[in-house]
Design a protein around this motif. Structure first.
Motif, mmCIF file in Angstrom:
data_model
loop_
_atom_site.group_PDB
_atom_site.id
_atom_site.type_symbol
_atom_site.label_atom_id
_atom_site.label_comp_id
_atom_site.label_asym_id
_atom_site.label_seq_id
_atom_site.Cartn_x
_atom_site.Cartn_y
_atom_site.Cartn_z
ATOM 1 N N LEU A 206 0.853 -1.178 0.000
ATOM 2 C CA LEU A 206 0.000 0.000 0.000
ATOM 3 C C LEU A 206 0.894 1.233 0.000
ATOM 4 N N ILE A 207 0.694 2.100 -0.973
ATOM 5 C CA ILE A 207 1.515 3.294 -1.121
ATOM 6 C C ILE A 207 0.676 4.522 -0.768
ATOM 7 N N PRO A 208 1.136 5.369 0.167
ATOM 8 C CA PRO A 208 0.363 6.558 0.532
ATOM 9 C C PRO A 208 0.498 7.672 -0.504
ATOM 10 N N ARG A 209 -0.623 8.294 -0.820
ATOM 11 C CA ARG A 209 -0.623 9.474 -1.689
ATOM 12 C C ARG A 209 -1.206 10.633 -0.900
ATOM 13 N N GLY A 210 -0.422 11.685 -0.751
ATOM 14 C CA GLY A 210 -0.861 12.827 0.028
ATOM 15 C C GLY A 210 -1.986 13.592 -0.647
ATOM 16 N N LEU A 211 -2.953 14.021 0.148
ATOM 17 C CA LEU A 211 -4.066 14.824 -0.345
ATOM 18 C C LEU A 211 -4.089 16.147 0.413
ATOM 19 N N LYS A 212 -4.477 17.216 -0.265
ATOM 20 C CA LYS A 212 -4.554 18.524 0.367
ATOM 21 C C LYS A 212 -5.955 18.758 0.918
ATOM 22 N N ALA A 213 -6.006 19.264 2.136
ATOM 23 C CA ALA A 213 -7.302 19.524 2.761
ATOM 24 C C ALA A 213 -8.079 20.593 2.005
ATOM 25 N N ALA A 214 -7.365 21.572 1.453
ATOM 26 C CA ALA A 214 -8.026 22.696 0.786
ATOM 27 C C ALA A 214 -8.850 22.260 -0.415
ATOM 28 N N ASN A 215 -8.373 21.262 -1.123
ATOM 29 C CA ASN A 215 -9.133 20.780 -2.283
ATOM 30 C C ASN A 215 -9.352 19.276 -2.176
ATOM 31 N N PHE A 216 -9.765 18.848 -0.984
ATOM 32 C CA PHE A 216 -9.984 17.429 -0.733
ATOM 33 C C PHE A 216 -11.152 16.947 -1.582
ATOM 34 N N SER A 217 -10.843 16.158 -2.604
ATOM 35 C CA SER A 217 -11.899 15.682 -3.498
ATOM 36 C C SER A 217 -11.503 14.336 -4.066
ATOM 37 N N VAL A 218 -12.023 13.296 -3.447
ATOM 38 C CA VAL A 218 -11.826 11.940 -3.938
ATOM 39 C C VAL A 218 -13.192 11.409 -4.299
#
Length: 220
Positions: A206-218
């Motif tokens: 499992l590889i972590p991919r960082g996400l930004k809170a400001a444009n959190f959109s998954v």
């Protein structure tokens, strides 16, 4: 005088010499009793069945994992600071989630050394904050990040939807997403990093991919 008396006298003299030698040694300051972490008396610690927040007990966080249900092994924090961190996590993170979505299912909470030794699979006690403020025998914190973590899901609700609520509503330190129908991992801690990671599978890893809170959109 019997031979046993002789042994006793010789032993006493030897003991006094050893005591005198010990008293004359200049011990390193790092070895003094005052610098070692003190284990709190058990009477100072809350009972696991006491409330950590309005709807959660400490036992809810200590007895929620599959490993604990399988083994029933002792898994109670020994540091008062860990109890405080559990309470903070429940009050500031888990309670708001339940108020928004309804009952949650905890899958992994506090994990002391006894429990982690029984866990099957890959875990990272030095990083995952499940050990709270507990220490190793050496006195070092098991997880230097401190705080406390829990893994949970909300039945019938996408974990992505829950994650969006966490990001926009509550204080947290780290948040890990494993998929829409998998439990998510959230922690509180002194760093207040608000770090968000999506864990993506690459082969067997499992590889972590960082996400930004400001444009959190998954996408769900």
């Amino acid at each position: 005088m019997s031979s046993s008396d002789c042994i006793f006298i010789v032993g006493s003299v030897t003991l006094r010499r050893i005591e005198a030698s010990v008293q004359s040694v200049a011990w390193p300051e790092s070895w003094t009793r005052s610098t070692l972490p003190r284990r709190r008396d058990v009477a100072d610690l809350p009972d696991l069945h006491e409330l950590a927040s309005e709807h959660f007990t400490y036992a809810d966080l200590c007895h929620c994992s599959e490993t604990w249900r399988r083994t029933g092994i002792e898994n109670a924090p020994q540091a008062l600071e860990t109890y405080r961190a559990i309470s903070e996590l429940c009050e500031n993170v888990l309670e708001p989630v339940e108020a928004e979505f309804g009952s949650i299912t905890l899958t992994y909470g506090f994990a002391g050394p006894n429990l982690t030794r029984k866990v099957h699979g890959r875990i990272a006690p030095r990083l995952d904050q499940h050990a709270g403020h507990e220490r190793r025998v050496s006195g070092e914190f098991i997880c230097p990040r401190l705080g406390q973590a829990a893994d949970f899901r909300v039945p019938g609700v996408s974990s992505i939807v829950v994650a969006r609520f966490l990001v926009t509503t509550v204080p947290f330190d780290r948040l890990y997403l494993y998929g829409t129908d998998r439990p998510l991992h959230v922690s509180i801690g002194p760093q207040h990093a608000r770090a968000i990671f999506e864990m993506r599978k690459s082969g067997t890893r499992l590889i972590p991919r960082g996400l930004k809170a400001a444009n959190f959109s998954v996408s769900d």
